[in-house]
Design an enzyme around this catalytic site. Structure first.
Site, mmCIF file in Angstrom:
data_model
loop_
_atom_site.group_PDB
_atom_site.id
_atom_site.type_symbol
_atom_site.label_atom_id
_atom_site.label_comp_id
_atom_site.label_asym_id
_atom_site.label_seq_id
_atom_site.Cartn_x
_atom_site.Cartn_y
_atom_site.Cartn_z
ATOM 1 N N TYR A 91 0.682 -1.262 0.049
ATOM 2 C CA TYR A 91 0.154 0.081 0.075
ATOM 3 C C TYR A 91 0.838 1.178 -0.061
ATOM 4 C CZ TYR A 91 0.797 0.950 5.120
ATOM 5 O OH TYR A 91 1.311 1.100 6.109
ATOM 6 N N LYS B 263 6.281 -1.672 1.890
ATOM 7 C CA LYS B 263 5.174 -1.290 2.501
ATOM 8 C C LYS B 263 3.932 -2.254 2.408
ATOM 9 C CE LYS B 263 3.099 3.561 3.469
ATOM 10 N NZ LYS B 263 3.049 3.507 4.677
ATOM 11 N N GLU C 26 12.808 2.882 13.767
ATOM 12 C CA GLU C 26 11.692 3.632 13.269
ATOM 13 C C GLU C 26 10.370 3.700 14.301
ATOM 14 O OE1 GLU C 26 9.811 2.862 9.655
ATOM 15 O OE2 GLU C 26 9.828 0.753 9.938
ATOM 16 N N LEU D 186 10.880 1.648 6.954
ATOM 17 C CA LEU D 186 10.357 2.032 5.891
ATOM 18 C C LEU D 186 11.028 3.394 5.388
ATOM 19 C CD1 LEU D 186 7.844 1.505 3.820
ATOM 20 C CD2 LEU D 186 6.942 3.522 5.007
HETATM 21 N N1 PMP Z 1 7.713 3.918 8.958
HETATM 22 C C1 PMP Z 1 6.314 3.198 8.974
HETATM 23 C C2 PMP Z 1 6.238 1.742 9.534
HETATM 24 C C3 PMP Z 1 5.203 3.828 8.590
HETATM 25 O O1 PMP Z 1 3.863 3.023 8.593
HETATM 26 C C4 PMP Z 1 5.059 5.310 8.053
HETATM 27 C C5 PMP Z 1 3.945 5.669 7.362
HETATM 28 N N2 PMP Z 1 2.988 5.936 8.091
HETATM 29 C C6 PMP Z 1 6.420 5.776 7.976
HETATM 30 C C7 PMP Z 1 7.658 5.369 8.521
HETATM 31 C C8 PMP Z 1 6.624 7.124 7.416
HETATM 32 O O2 PMP Z 1 6.345 7.342 5.995
HETATM 33 P P1 PMP Z 1 5.803 8.481 5.247
HETATM 34 O O3 PMP Z 1 6.510 9.720 5.596
HETATM 35 O O4 PMP Z 1 6.093 8.326 3.878
HETATM 36 O O5 PMP Z 1 4.468 8.438 5.724
#
Ligand code: PMP
Length: 290
Positions: free
Chosen positions: A31, A146, A184, A208
């Site tokens: 996603y 993702k 993260e 991610l």
């Molecule tokens: N890490 C994880 C596990 C996430 O699910 C997300 C997004 N919700 C992020 C980092 C942040 O990514 P983005 O800045 O693209 O929203």
């Protein structure tokens, strides 16, 4: 609310998928979450590139070209109200008899997209910052994909909710050395600030690659903010002057409490104030140039 499902736009109540969909049965899909500001998708190229990376990671052919994605996304934005929206885009390996192995072609993937209102973080949250907890990162070794299979993230995030906190910060233990380092958040990226230096964990298979994470590092580079991308030990997280959380929906937030203790002075710090302002300016400039 209009949604997109397999080539058609319809009210969400009319959207139906098979119980044999591999997304439902196995979590076999990927996603994206794409923010829309002033009715224009933010960092669309970057989101579509990350989507391609996720699809490659699960060996699923991209059902659409870049131009087709842009057309679908723009139509979905048009069919929904609200200047700022967040788009959820979901692709699964389609409907097939239940068997772990990939179905034999041709099986059409399921493509689903919906739009929700995107509120910017409220002022009180920007002023107070948020409380977080830490937990062991017990996810798999392809956190760069993702994946819609989010059970570990769901359980980790729920730990925060049950502790009256906003997010769970994940600490990975290195097999062999036993060293512990920051990866993260359960649904966000995390930055550490120490002695005026912005520290970010490296983009690898254990996190991610956040689109907001990239924007923050870009902003740091163009504004001469000292920054380092490197592995961050758990001790550095607990000794931080500031901790920052980023995601497409939360933008950038200050973490002012960790595991029940104040972070730095217990208030959003100077780096947060600077990056939050620069992020708003960046968004405005991008949208103005459309
Ligand atoms: N890490 C994880 C596990 C996430 O699910 C997300 C997004 N919700 C992020 C980092 C942040 O990514 P983005 O800045 O693209 O929203």
């Amino acid at each position: 609310m209009a949604i997109y499902l397999n080539g058609q736009f319809m009210p969400i109540e009319d959207a139906k998928i098979s119980v044999l969909d591999r997304g439902f049965i196995f979590g076999d899909g990927v996603y994206e979450v794409i923010p829309v500001y002033s009715r224009s998708a933010f960092r669309l190229e970057e989101h579509l590139r990350r989507l391609q990376h996720s699809l490659d990671g699960i060996k699923l052919a991209n059902p659409h070209s870049r131009a087709e994605w842009a057309a679908i996304i723009n139509q979905l934005i048009e069919r929904n109200t609200g200047e700022d929206q967040y788009l959820y885009l979901h692709i699964t390996r389609g409907v097939a008899k239940r068997d772990h192995a990939f179905p034999k072609p041709p099986v059409a993937p399921t493509v689903f997209m919906m739009s929700s209102p995107l509120p910017t973080p409220p002022d009180n949250l920007l002023r107070s910052g948020i409380a977080c907890i830490t937990a062991q990162d017990n996810r798999w070794l392809r956190c760069d994909i993702k994946s819609i299979a989010l059970l570990p993230n769901v359980l980790l995030r729920q730990m925060a909710v049950e502790a009256d906190c906003t997010e769970t910060i994940l600490i990975r233990r290195e097999p062999g050395t036993g060293g512990e380092f920051l990866t993260e958040g359960a649904a966000s990226n995390i930055f550490v600030v120490k002695n005026g230096i912005l520290l970010a964990p490296p983009k690898d298979n254990l996190m991610l690659p956040g689109i907001t994470y990239d924007v923050i590092l870009e902003i740091a580079a163009t504004n001469n903010i000292p920054h380092e991308v490197r592995r961050i030990a758990v001790a550095e997280v607990h000794a931080a002057d500031e901790l920052l959380l980023t995601s497409s929906t939360k933008e950038v937030l200050a973490i002012t409490q960790l595991d029940g203790k104040p972070v730095g002075g217990g208030k959003p710090g100077a780096m947060f104030a600077k990056l939050h302002k620069l992020y708003q300016d960046f968004k405005r400039d991008v949208m103005r140039s459309r």
